[in-house]
Motif scaffolding. Structure first.
Motif, short mmCIF file in Angstrom:
data_model
loop_
_atom_site.label_atom_id
_atom_site.label_comp_id
_atom_site.label_asym_id
_atom_site.label_seq_id
_atom_site.Cartn_x
_atom_site.Cartn_y
_atom_site.Cartn_z
N LYS A 93 -73.21 69.39 30.23
CA LYS A 93 -72.06 68.48 30.25
C LYS A 93 -72.25 67.39 31.31
CE LYS A 93 -67.01 68.75 30.44
NZ LYS A 93 -65.87 69.64 30.67
N SER A 94 -72.71 67.79 32.48
CA SER A 94 -72.93 66.82 33.56
C SER A 94 -74.05 65.85 33.22
CB SER A 94 -73.27 67.55 34.86
OG SER A 94 -72.18 68.32 35.28
N THR A 95 -75.07 66.33 32.51
CA THR A 95 -76.17 65.46 32.10
C THR A 95 -75.66 64.35 31.19
OG1 THR A 95 -77.76 67.26 32.28
CG2 THR A 95 -78.41 65.39 30.94
N LYS A 96 -74.79 64.70 30.26
CA LYS A 96 -74.21 63.68 29.38
C LYS A 96 -73.40 62.67 30.17
CE LYS A 96 -74.01 66.18 25.02
NZ LYS A 96 -73.18 66.66 23.92
N LYS A 97 -72.62 63.17 31.14
CA LYS A 97 -71.83 62.27 31.98
C LYS A 97 -72.73 61.35 32.81
CE LYS A 97 -67.64 65.03 32.68
NZ LYS A 97 -66.83 65.73 33.68
N LEU A 98 -73.82 61.90 33.34
CA LEU A 98 -74.74 61.09 34.13
C LEU A 98 -75.39 60.00 33.29
CD1 LEU A 98 -76.41 63.84 36.33
CD2 LEU A 98 -75.10 61.89 37.16
#
Length: 166
Positions: free
Chosen positions: A52-57
């Motif tokens: 999820k954080s990778t997508k946000k980044l």
């Protein structure tokens, strides 16, 4: 009859090569799943962002690159850090040889710049609006009226939670 056999054997191989070309060109770099990309990550890639954080980044990098709040590549990131740029560093975890990137976490910690690793340099390059894979990106602290300010703040908070000495 021998000529017909040769023609018959060359025709299918030509169509087979066309099929191979079309199937290989249809494979996009993002066709791998997050889990498959995590398997190719280096040993030093900590803290590794969650799926999820990778997508946000990637979303943050895309928004920052559209308004020029970004530094791409090792040379530019190091130059920016030494000049006093601050922000959030996003590093790719699948860099080989590892020596290309191994000095960056230490440099970033010395300058109190939080950083996170993402699994793929291809996806990071695509998010940074480049055709080439990118090993690292520095998203500079945005000025007012930045579209992705909320994402920037949440990612900064997540990156600061990581304690490298623990």
């Amino acid at each position: 009859m021998g000529d017909n056999d040769d023609a018959a054997t060359t025709t299918p191989s030509a169509s087979d090569s066309k099929r191979r070309k079309s199937s290989s060109s249809s494979l996009a770099p993002s066709s791998k799943t997050y889990e498959e990309r995590v398997e190719a990550v280096n040993v030093i890639s900590k803290p590794l962002a969650s799926k999820k954080s990778t997508k946000k980044l990637h979303k943050l990098v895309k928004k920052a690159s559209s308004v020029k709040h970004i530094r791409r590549g090792v040379k530019e990131v190091v130059k920016g850090v030494r000049k006093g740029d601050s922000g959030l560093a996003v590093l790719a975890g699948d860099i080989y040889p590892i020596d290309v990137l191994s000095h960056l976490p230490i440099l970033l910690e010395e300058h109190n710049i939080p950083y996170l690793f993402v699994p793929s340099k291809q996806d990071l390059g695509a998010a940074a609006n480049t055709k080439r894979p990118t090993s690292c990106v520095l998203v500079r602290t945005p000025k007012k009226d930045f579209d992705g300010q909320e994402i920037f703040d949440t990612m900064m908070k997540e990156a600061k939670e990581y304690n490298p000495t623990a």
